[in-house]
Design a protein around this motif. Structure first.
Motif, PDB file in Angstrom:
ATOM      1  N   ASN A 279      22.268  39.947  41.048  1.00  0.00           N
ATOM      2  CA  ASN A 279      21.754  40.429  42.326  1.00  0.00           C
ATOM      3  C   ASN A 279      22.825  41.042  43.218  1.00  0.00           C
ATOM      4  N   LEU A 280      23.961  41.431  42.626  1.00  0.00           N
ATOM      5  CA  LEU A 280      24.994  42.183  43.336  1.00  0.00           C
ATOM      6  C   LEU A 280      25.244  43.494  42.598  1.00  0.00           C
ATOM      7  N   PRO A 281      25.873  44.474  43.238  1.00  0.00           N
ATOM      8  CA  PRO A 281      26.099  45.766  42.573  1.00  0.00           C
ATOM      9  C   PRO A 281      26.876  45.624  41.265  1.00  0.00           C
ATOM     10  N   ASP A 282      26.664  46.570  40.369  1.00  0.00           N
ATOM     11  CA  ASP A 282      27.290  46.527  39.050  1.00  0.00           C
ATOM     12  C   ASP A 282      28.811  46.582  39.110  1.00  0.00           C
ATOM     13  N   THR A 283      29.360  47.101  40.207  1.00  0.00           N
ATOM     14  CA  THR A 283      30.824  47.163  40.320  1.00  0.00           C
ATOM     15  C   THR A 283      31.445  45.782  40.458  1.00  0.00           C
ATOM     16  N   ILE A 284      30.625  44.792  40.829  1.00  0.00           N
ATOM     17  CA  ILE A 284      31.116  43.419  40.959  1.00  0.00           C
ATOM     18  C   ILE A 284      30.857  42.703  39.639  1.00  0.00           C
ATOM     19  N   ASP A 285      31.856  42.691  38.772  1.00  0.00           N
ATOM     20  CA  ASP A 285      31.658  42.105  37.450  1.00  0.00           C
ATOM     21  C   ASP A 285      32.247  40.713  37.325  1.00  0.00           C
ATOM     22  N   ARG A 286      33.111  40.323  38.253  1.00  0.00           N
ATOM     23  CA  ARG A 286      33.757  39.020  38.153  1.00  0.00           C
ATOM     24  C   ARG A 286      34.204  38.563  39.536  1.00  0.00           C
ATOM     25  N   ILE A 287      33.861  37.319  39.901  1.00  0.00           N
ATOM     26  CA  ILE A 287      34.245  36.758  41.193  1.00  0.00           C
ATOM     27  C   ILE A 287      35.027  35.470  40.944  1.00  0.00           C
ATOM     28  N   PRO A 288      36.356  35.512  40.992  1.00  0.00           N
ATOM     29  CA  PRO A 288      37.141  34.274  40.827  1.00  0.00           C
ATOM     30  C   PRO A 288      36.885  33.325  42.000  1.00  0.00           C
ATOM     31  N   LEU A 289      36.714  32.030  41.707  1.00  0.00           N
ATOM     32  CA  LEU A 289      36.386  31.086  42.765  1.00  0.00           C
ATOM     33  C   LEU A 289      37.277  29.849  42.767  1.00  0.00           C
ATOM     34  N   THR A 290      37.257  29.066  41.702  1.00  0.00           N
ATOM     35  CA  THR A 290      37.938  27.767  41.763  1.00  0.00           C
ATOM     36  C   THR A 290      39.454  27.921  41.883  1.00  0.00           C
ATOM     37  N   GLY A 291      40.039  28.893  41.183  1.00  0.00           N
ATOM     38  CA  GLY A 291      41.486  29.069  41.251  1.00  0.00           C
ATOM     39  C   GLY A 291      41.965  29.425  42.641  1.00  0.00           C
ATOM     40  N   PRO A 292      41.428  30.507  43.246  1.00  0.00           N
ATOM     41  CA  PRO A 292      41.868  30.864  44.598  1.00  0.00           C
ATOM     42  C   PRO A 292      41.605  29.764  45.630  1.00  0.00           C
ATOM     43  N   LEU A 293      40.465  29.062  45.507  1.00  0.00           N
ATOM     44  CA  LEU A 293      40.175  28.005  46.476  1.00  0.00           C
ATOM     45  C   LEU A 293      41.121  26.818  46.277  1.00  0.00           C
ATOM     46  N   SER A 294      41.458  26.514  45.029  1.00  0.00           N
ATOM     47  CA  SER A 294      42.432  25.450  44.769  1.00  0.00           C
ATOM     48  C   SER A 294      43.779  25.763  45.413  1.00  0.00           C
ATOM     49  N   VAL A 295      44.186  27.027  45.340  1.00  0.00           N
ATOM     50  CA  VAL A 295      45.458  27.431  45.941  1.00  0.00           C
ATOM     51  C   VAL A 295      45.394  27.282  47.464  1.00  0.00           C
ATOM     52  N   LEU A 296      44.291  27.742  48.067  1.00  0.00           N
ATOM     53  CA  LEU A 296      44.168  27.647  49.523  1.00  0.00           C
ATOM     54  C   LEU A 296      44.185  26.197  49.997  1.00  0.00           C
ATOM     55  N   LEU A 297      43.439  25.345  49.298  1.00  0.00           N
ATOM     56  CA  LEU A 297      43.296  23.955  49.736  1.00  0.00           C
ATOM     57  C   LEU A 297      44.405  23.046  49.207  1.00  0.00           C
ATOM     58  N   GLU A 298      45.173  23.559  48.258  1.00  0.00           N
ATOM     59  CA  GLU A 298      46.245  22.777  47.637  1.00  0.00           C
ATOM     60  C   GLU A 298      45.696  21.510  46.981  1.00  0.00           C
ATOM     61  N   THR A 299      44.583  21.679  46.245  1.00  0.00           N
ATOM     62  CA  THR A 299      43.982  20.580  45.490  1.00  0.00           C
ATOM     63  C   THR A 299      43.348  21.118  44.223  1.00  0.00           C
ATOM     64  N   ASP A 300      43.398  20.308  43.164  1.00  0.00           N
ATOM     65  CA  ASP A 300      42.730  20.669  41.910  1.00  0.00           C
ATOM     66  C   ASP A 300      41.281  20.198  41.878  1.00  0.00           C
ATOM     67  N   GLU A 301      40.865  19.453  42.905  1.00  0.00           N
ATOM     68  CA  GLU A 301      39.517  18.888  42.937  1.00  0.00           C
ATOM     69  C   GLU A 301      38.537  19.906  43.530  1.00  0.00           C
ATOM     70  N   VAL A 302      38.202  20.912  42.735  1.00  0.00           N
ATOM     71  CA  VAL A 302      37.243  21.935  43.145  1.00  0.00           C
ATOM     72  C   VAL A 302      36.155  21.999  42.087  1.00  0.00           C
ATOM     73  N   TYR A 303      34.903  21.746  42.498  1.00  0.00           N
ATOM     74  CA  TYR A 303      33.778  21.633  41.562  1.00  0.00           C
ATOM     75  C   TYR A 303      32.852  22.829  41.752  1.00  0.00           C
ATOM     76  N   LEU A 304      32.648  23.577  40.666  1.00  0.00           N
ATOM     77  CA  LEU A 304      31.787  24.765  40.704  1.00  0.00           C
ATOM     78  C   LEU A 304      30.450  24.473  40.043  1.00  0.00           C
ATOM     79  N   HIS A 305      29.359  24.825  40.731  1.00  0.00           N
ATOM     80  CA  HIS A 305      27.998  24.664  40.217  1.00  0.00           C
ATOM     81  C   HIS A 305      27.225  25.951  40.480  1.00  0.00           C
TER      82      HIS A 305
END
Length: 322
Positions: free
Chosen positions: A87-113
């Motif tokens: 449901n997003l434009p075709d140009t958006i093929d990949r959205i990194p989430l857990t890695g960047p958020l882990s870096v911002l929060l300085e924690t490995d405890e990030v759960y993706l659902h």
């Protein structure tokens, strides 16, 4: 005091909350989901609302001990990312989430659902009964379900269990789903596809109607607003009720839930017109025990509340983990 972050990444909006170890919301922020140019723009929007929510809560992002994310799919759990969102434009093929958020929060405890799994986690966490067998069903721009069986939220090896909107309900394939396949539940009953379905029905039988079916801005809202006043609108709603009941019956037979909570914009804005036809047809379609079917108790907060509960409970929503 411990602090936790919840994120809801949808096709339209992205939002974040910060809560304490009691689940009390201390800060929140919201933004529009970028339409491009790439998925990195969406990642930046996620990080932006997390920073804003932390600022409103009066904490530094590194003070959070864990985070949960409820996101549109499909997911790549191994990489912690959304892949080719429908449901997003075709140009958006990949959205990194857990890695960047882990870096911002300085924690490995990030759960993706996926978002519906976050929804069932939220319903389970906030339910008085904390039931082990339940479903959260969303009928919104898309259709999906979060499923909890015997106390376990079903994620699937790749995070994409519960994509019930892509159950084939119509073997004749009258409608093509946004995913490109024919006959899927979502192709008929999602907010994005209801106007397309209405136009196809009207083309087959061009009856007089007050619905602006030829207007480019014709939407699902128009259909429900004309309920009880326009015969063709009532016919569409009746057809939607039939497909929705068929989809829910399949969920019941597959997972045997005690209760099904229903959310998403289509259901939340038209609860009687969406839920009553499902309830009325269950006895005709279900050969096993019929669950309680009710509107979500958490409104449009259900996904972000579930993401926060996931962060608090190690990704489960089980209050015994606190």
């Amino acid at each position: 005091m411990a602090y936790y972050v919840g994120v809801d990444l949808g096709a339209t909006n992205v939002r974040s909350v910060v809560g304490d170890d009691e689940g009390t919301i201390l800060g929140e922020a919201r933004d529009n989901t970028p339409r491009g140019p790439t998925g990195i723009a969406v990642t930046e929007a996620v990080l932006g609302v997390v920073r804003e929510a932390c600022a409103e809560a009066g904490i530094d992002p590194s003070d959070a001990v864990a985070a949960g994310i409820g996101a549109i799919g499909p997911l790549d759990l191994a990489e912690g990312a959304v892949e080719n969102p429908a449901n997003l434009p075709d140009t958006i093929d990949r959205i990194p989430l857990t890695g960047p958020l882990s870096v911002l929060l300085e924690t490995d405890e990030v759960y993706l659902h996926n978002d519906t799994n976050a929804g069932v986690i939220g319903e389970r966490f906030h339910s008085d009964r904390n039931p082990d067998d339940m479903v959260y069903l969303t009928i919104s721009s898309g259709i999906g379900a979060g499923v909890c069986v015997d106390g376990h939220v079903l994620a699937g090896w790749d995070g994409n269990a519960g994509e019930v909107g892509h159950l084939t309900l119509d073997p004749h394939g009258f409608m093509t789903c946004g995913c490109g396949h024919n006959g899927h539940w979502e192709g008929y009953c999602s907010g994005n596809n209801i106007p397309k379905y209405a136009r196809e029905l009207h083309e087959e039988d061009p009856v007089d109607t007050a619905l602006p079916v030829s207007d480019p801005d014709f939407s699902a809202v128009d259909v429900f607003e004309h309920a009880g006043e326009d015969e063709f609108a009532d016919h569409i709603i009746s057809q939607l009720g039939h497909w929705n009941a068929m989809g829910v019956a399949n969920i019941v037979h597959a997972y045997a839930p005690l209760i099904i909570y229903v959310g998403g914009a289509v259901a939340l804005n038209n609860p009687d017109l969406v839920l009553e036809p499902i309830r009325e047809q269950m006895s005709e379609m279900v050969m096993s025990n019929i669950p309680e079917i009710q509107l979500t108790t958490l409104g449009d907060e259900v996904v972000v509340e579930g993401a926060l509960a996931s962060a608090m409970t190690g990704g489960t929503g089980d209050r015994s983990r606190l």
